[in-house]
Design a protein around this motif. Structure first.
Motif, PDB file in Angstrom:
ATOM      1  N   GLN A   1       0.862  -1.176   0.000  1.00 25.92           N
ATOM      2  CA  GLN A   1       0.000   0.000   0.000  1.00 25.92           C
ATOM      3  C   GLN A   1       0.894   1.220   0.000  1.00 25.92           C
ATOM      4  OE1 GLN A   1      -2.611  -0.585   3.404  1.00 25.92           O
ATOM      5  NE2 GLN A   1      -4.221  -1.330   2.033  1.00 25.92           N
ATOM      6  N   LEU A   2       0.580   2.181  -0.854  1.00 27.73           N
ATOM      7  CA  LEU A   2       1.406   3.362  -1.043  1.00 27.73           C
ATOM      8  C   LEU A   2       0.611   4.607  -0.696  1.00 27.73           C
ATOM      9  CD1 LEU A   2       2.852   2.367  -4.539  1.00 27.73           C
ATOM     10  CD2 LEU A   2       3.894   1.986  -2.307  1.00 27.73           C
ATOM     11  N   VAL A   3       1.231   5.507   0.053  1.00 28.14           N
ATOM     12  CA  VAL A   3       0.570   6.747   0.445  1.00 28.14           C
ATOM     13  C   VAL A   3       1.512   7.914   0.177  1.00 28.14           C
ATOM     14  CG1 VAL A   3      -0.494   8.052   2.304  1.00 28.14           C
ATOM     15  CG2 VAL A   3      -0.759   5.561   2.214  1.00 28.14           C
ATOM     16  N   GLU A   4       1.079   8.807  -0.729  1.00 29.27           N
ATOM     17  CA  GLU A   4       1.891   9.973  -1.061  1.00 29.27           C
ATOM     18  C   GLU A   4       1.581  11.133  -0.125  1.00 29.27           C
ATOM     19  OE1 GLU A   4       0.581   8.204  -5.149  1.00 29.27           O
ATOM     20  OE2 GLU A   4      -0.322   8.627  -3.191  1.00 29.27           O
ATOM     21  N   SER A   5       2.565  12.014   0.009  1.00 24.93           N
ATOM     22  CA  SER A   5       2.383  13.257   0.751  1.00 24.93           C
ATOM     23  C   SER A   5       3.383  14.277   0.233  1.00 24.93           C
ATOM     24  CB  SER A   5       2.570  13.036   2.255  1.00 24.93           C
ATOM     25  OG  SER A   5       3.876  12.578   2.525  1.00 24.93           O
TER      26      SER A   5
END
Length: 122
Positions: free
Chosen positions: A3-7
């Motif tokens: 799972q990938l979460v950008e910020s």
């Protein structure tokens, strides 16, 4: 599975800088190639940069080479995109992606984040 979460997206003036981060879950992070893509409305998602899993190979799109830097920290399960000398044409939603092989084509990446908006004002 990852799972990938950008910020790190936001609004910046022309010539400014931003650093995007993409945090991943999963114990096999270091074995994945990681890429950054971007997309504007009504256009195809385009390749920006990628880094391989182990050999450290790095690819850049011609439009960002010399201005953007991709890096990864396997200890933190994170990939970064340092963006300098930003231009209005860099305005887009930026997505990180993970796949088993490094490349510039969207289809080789198996996992995608939700995207983060980058807006460069003129």
């Amino acid at each position: 599975q990852l799972q990938l979460v950008e910020s790190g997206g936001g609004l910046v003036q022309t010539g400014g800088s931003l650093r995007l981060s993409c945090a991943a879950s999963g114990r096999t992070f270091s074995s994945y190639a990681l890429g950054w893509f971007r997309q504007v409305p009504d256009e195809e998602r385009e390749f920006v940069a990628a880094v391989s899993g182990r050999r450290g190979a790095i690819y850049y799109a011609a439009s960002v080479k010399g201005r953007f830097t991709i890096s990864r920290d396997n200890a933190k399960n994170t990939v970064y995109l340092q963006m300098n000398s930003l231009k209005p044409d860099d305005t887009a939603v930026y997505y990180c992606a993970a796949g088993k092989t490094i490349g510039t084509m969207r289809g080789i990446y198996d996992y995608w984040g939700q995207g983060t908006q980058v807006t460069v004002s003129s």
